[in-house]
Design an enzyme around this catalytic site. Structure first.
Site, PDB file in Angstrom:
ATOM      1  N   GLU A 101     -50.702 -73.771  30.689  1.00 39.56           N
ATOM      2  CA  GLU A 101     -51.956 -73.042  30.485  1.00 39.56           C
ATOM      3  C   GLU A 101     -52.281 -72.825  29.008  1.00 39.56           C
ATOM      4  O   GLU A 101     -53.407 -72.453  28.675  1.00 39.56           O
ATOM      5  CB  GLU A 101     -51.883 -71.695  31.207  1.00 39.56           C
ATOM      6  CG  GLU A 101     -51.937 -71.832  32.731  1.00 39.56           C
ATOM      7  CD  GLU A 101     -51.864 -70.504  33.448  1.00 39.56           C
ATOM      8  OE1 GLU A 101     -51.374 -69.529  32.857  1.00 39.56           O
ATOM      9  OE2 GLU A 101     -52.285 -70.447  34.617  1.00 39.56           O
TER      10      GLU A 101
ATOM     11  N   GLU B 162     -30.252 -77.034  40.466  1.00 44.80           N
ATOM     12  CA  GLU B 162     -29.952 -75.935  39.549  1.00 44.80           C
ATOM     13  C   GLU B 162     -28.462 -75.738  39.312  1.00 44.80           C
ATOM     14  O   GLU B 162     -28.066 -74.941  38.467  1.00 44.80           O
ATOM     15  CB  GLU B 162     -30.552 -74.637  40.072  1.00 44.80           C
ATOM     16  CG  GLU B 162     -29.893 -74.070  41.316  1.00 44.80           C
ATOM     17  CD  GLU B 162     -30.464 -72.720  41.701  1.00 44.80           C
ATOM     18  OE1 GLU B 162     -29.668 -71.786  41.883  1.00 44.80           O
ATOM     19  OE2 GLU B 162     -31.705 -72.598  41.805  1.00 44.80           O
TER      20      GLU B 162
END
Length: 275
Positions: free
Chosen positions: A82, A113
């Site tokens: 963004e 992960e």
């Protein structure tokens, strides 16, 4: 202080959720969410330290990397993505990486992960170096992908920060600039996409916005460098020019059509006025 049972895994303060009415569910979730801004308030001094070191490094040509897995990784990628349209910066100023790669943005990648070595490999693809800053994001503060990335970064003299939602977690211990957001047990036990995720999103908002402002990407209170990629943003740019320059709408539209950038137009007018 040793790392004990993480708060994020403690049992919810509520039970028999399936027996609650809709209004009870929503009210209780909202009551829990009220703890989030208070946790952020307590963390502001540590957030400030991280912002200041990041600004310092970026002024010297460094970049900010976000590193996470699951919800935490998605939030980092979201915040990074963004910044270019909001502040008109290059997409390589703030870079978000998630365990498992971009495919993990839409669906979980099994065991991604749990690999403590993969993060550094991912970071090396972007040429991470001593000018850069790395922010690890992990609600539990124990994610191997994130911890491994921070350890390797420190070995290569890269400044590190960490956002976690547990006290004295391995991430806190590893990071140069730890940020702890202690929001308490989740409404649904262990569901860190809730309060923990919300707190991380707010912290990332604060970090990237403060960094961009201090790097000169906001003028007054306006996003003068935003990318005019749709009608809504173009209309916003027109209104900015009308307000700042006290000109008519048609003139503002013509100027924006020609120059494509609000700041450029403001700079031209201020140069002419000798400001």
């Amino acid at each position: 202080m040793a790392f004990s049972k993480p708060t994020t895994e403690q049992s919810s303060r509520y039970d028999d959720l399936e027996k609650m009415t809709t209004i009870e569910l929503l009210t209780n979730i909202n009551n829990e969410d009220k703890n989030v801004p208070l946790a952020l308030e307590k963390a502001i001094p540590n957030i400030q330290k991280f912002v200041d070191i990041t600004v310092s490094r970026m002024k010297e040509g460094g970049r900010l990397f976000y590193l996470g897995a699951g919800t935490s990784g998605r939030l980092g990628v979201l915040d990074a993505s963004e910044c270019p349209p909001t502040f008109g910066v290059s997409s390589d100023w703030i870079i978000g990486l998630i365990a498992g790669g971009d495919i993990a943005l839409r669906r979980a990648v099994e065991n991604a992960e749990d690999d403590p070595e993969q993060a550094w490999k991912d970071l090396l693809e972007f040429g991470i170096n001593q000018k850069d800053v790395l922010l690890g994001i992990a609600a539990s503060g124990t994610t191997p992908y994130v911890i491994g990335g921070l350890k390797m970064a420190k070995q290569h003299s890269v400044v590190t920060g960490g956002i976690s939602c547990n006290e004295n977690s391995p991430l806190t211990q590893e990071a140069d600039f730890p940020i702890e957001l202690i929001v308490g047990p989740e409404f649904v036990t262990g569901s860190t996409r809730m309060k923990a995720g919300t707190s991380q999103k707010l912290a990332l908002n604060m970090i990237s916005t403060a960094v961009m402002i201090k790097l000169g990407r906001v003028l007054g209170n306006k996003m003068v460098d935003m990318q005019l990629s749709n009608k809504k943003l173009t209309d916003r740019g027109v209104k900015m020019l009308m307000e700042e320059l006290q000109i008519e709408e048609e003139i503002a539209k013509k100027l924006l059509s020609k120059h494509k950038n609000v700041r450029e137009i403001l700079d031209i007018f201020r140069t002419k006025l000798g400001q």
